[in-house]
Design a protein around this motif. Structure first.
Motif, PDB file in Angstrom:
ATOM      1  N   TRP A  50      -1.748  13.782   1.158  1.00  0.00           N
ATOM      2  CA  TRP A  50      -2.500  14.726   0.334  1.00  0.00           C
ATOM      3  C   TRP A  50      -2.109  14.506  -1.112  1.00  0.00           C
ATOM      4  N   GLN A  51      -2.998  14.825  -1.986  1.00  0.00           N
ATOM      5  CA  GLN A  51      -2.659  14.875  -3.404  1.00  0.00           C
ATOM      6  C   GLN A  51      -2.025  16.243  -3.633  1.00  0.00           C
ATOM      7  N   VAL A  59       0.845  -1.199   0.000  1.00  0.00           N
ATOM      8  CA  VAL A  59       0.000   0.000   0.000  1.00  0.00           C
ATOM      9  C   VAL A  59       0.880   1.247   0.000  1.00  0.00           C
ATOM     10  N   GLU A  60       1.910   1.259   0.823  1.00  0.00           N
ATOM     11  CA  GLU A  60       2.832   2.400   0.860  1.00  0.00           C
ATOM     12  C   GLU A  60       3.464   2.634  -0.509  1.00  0.00           C
ATOM     13  N   SER A  61       3.923   1.569  -1.160  1.00  0.00           N
ATOM     14  CA  SER A  61       4.537   1.684  -2.489  1.00  0.00           C
ATOM     15  C   SER A  61       3.532   2.181  -3.526  1.00  0.00           C
ATOM     16  N   ALA A  62       2.286   1.740  -3.428  1.00  0.00           N
ATOM     17  CA  ALA A  62       1.259   2.186  -4.375  1.00  0.00           C
ATOM     18  C   ALA A  62       1.000   3.681  -4.229  1.00  0.00           C
ATOM     19  N   ILE A  63       0.946   4.164  -3.005  1.00  0.00           N
ATOM     20  CA  ILE A  63       0.728   5.601  -2.774  1.00  0.00           C
ATOM     21  C   ILE A  63       1.899   6.395  -3.341  1.00  0.00           C
ATOM     22  N   GLU A  64       3.099   6.005  -2.953  1.00  0.00           N
ATOM     23  CA  GLU A  64       4.289   6.733  -3.401  1.00  0.00           C
ATOM     24  C   GLU A  64       4.524   6.570  -4.902  1.00  0.00           C
ATOM     25  N   GLY A  65       4.108   5.438  -5.459  1.00  0.00           N
ATOM     26  CA  GLY A  65       4.253   5.194  -6.891  1.00  0.00           C
ATOM     27  C   GLY A  65       3.403   6.126  -7.742  1.00  0.00           C
ATOM     28  N   LYS A  66       2.374   6.712  -7.133  1.00  0.00           N
ATOM     29  CA  LYS A  66       1.537   7.700  -7.826  1.00  0.00           C
ATOM     30  C   LYS A  66       2.082   9.116  -7.645  1.00  0.00           C
ATOM     31  N   TYR A  88      -6.152  12.379   2.818  1.00  0.00           N
ATOM     32  CA  TYR A  88      -6.569  10.998   2.578  1.00  0.00           C
ATOM     33  C   TYR A  88      -5.953  10.135   3.672  1.00  0.00           C
ATOM     34  N   ILE A  89      -6.663   9.125   4.113  1.00  0.00           N
ATOM     35  CA  ILE A  89      -6.131   8.183   5.094  1.00  0.00           C
ATOM     36  C   ILE A  89      -6.505   6.782   4.646  1.00  0.00           C
ATOM     37  N   ILE A  90      -5.502   5.919   4.588  1.00  0.00           N
ATOM     38  CA  ILE A  90      -5.723   4.502   4.305  1.00  0.00           C
ATOM     39  C   ILE A  90      -5.238   3.721   5.514  1.00  0.00           C
ATOM     40  N   SER A  91      -6.083   2.845   6.023  1.00  0.00           N
ATOM     41  CA  SER A  91      -5.755   2.024   7.188  1.00  0.00           C
ATOM     42  C   SER A  91      -5.469   0.597   6.753  1.00  0.00           C
ATOM     43  N   LYS A 100       3.039  11.972  -1.481  1.00  0.00           N
ATOM     44  CA  LYS A 100       3.937  11.949  -0.340  1.00  0.00           C
ATOM     45  C   LYS A 100       3.145  11.640   0.914  1.00  0.00           C
ATOM     46  N   ILE A 101       3.541  10.585   1.597  1.00  0.00           N
ATOM     47  CA  ILE A 101       2.919  10.250   2.880  1.00  0.00           C
ATOM     48  C   ILE A 101       3.502  11.207   3.908  1.00  0.00           C
ATOM     49  N   ASN A 102       2.638  12.023   4.509  1.00  0.00           N
ATOM     50  CA  ASN A 102       3.159  12.992   5.469  1.00  0.00           C
ATOM     51  C   ASN A 102       3.133  12.480   6.899  1.00  0.00           C
ATOM     52  N   HIS A 103       2.409  11.390   7.147  1.00  0.00           N
ATOM     53  CA  HIS A 103       2.411  10.832   8.498  1.00  0.00           C
ATOM     54  C   HIS A 103       1.932   9.386   8.470  1.00  0.00           C
TER      55      HIS A 103
END
Length: 119
Positions: A60-61, A16-23, A81-84, A26-29
């Protein structure tokens, strides 16, 4: 929205982390929700463990607020956005959950949700 999968928590979390960053996001927290519930639950009288593993990615986008045309200052109320990603005791399932974006008639915010759903 709730999705279920079988497998290793760390592998699903990392995917999931890689999918977010792959787009390009930036994960801020990262919220360590299982540990937080473990620490604070006792103070609230909880006697059972709720999660065995649990993390949330908050992000955030990038173009939500900062764009060449002055951005979308009113979009700040729609994020982040938050993904759990979590597991529960006695269950081999890894759960991935997120809040479905709101619907709106505002064209600028509609565009934002259309872009974010493709992530």
């Amino acid at each position: 929205m709730l999705f279920k999968t079988q497998g290793d928590f760390q592998y699903v979390r990392d995917s999931v982390e890689s999918a977010i960053e792959g787009k390009g996001l930036k994960i801020n927290h990262t919220n360590l929700i299982a540990g937080m519930l473990e620490r604070t639950g006792k103070d609230l009288g909880m006697t059972k463990q709720i999660l065995t593993n649990g993390e949330q990615f908050e992000f955030w986008q990038r173009d939500d607020l900062a764009r060449d045309d002055g951005g979308r200052p009113h979009a700040s109320s729609c994020g982040p956005y938050i993904i759990s990603i979590y597991t529960v005791p006695g269950d081999a399932t890894v759960y991935v959950a997120y809040r479905k974006p709101i619907t709106t008639s505002n064209p600028a915010l509609k565009r934002r949700w259309t872009i974010s759903r493709s992530c």
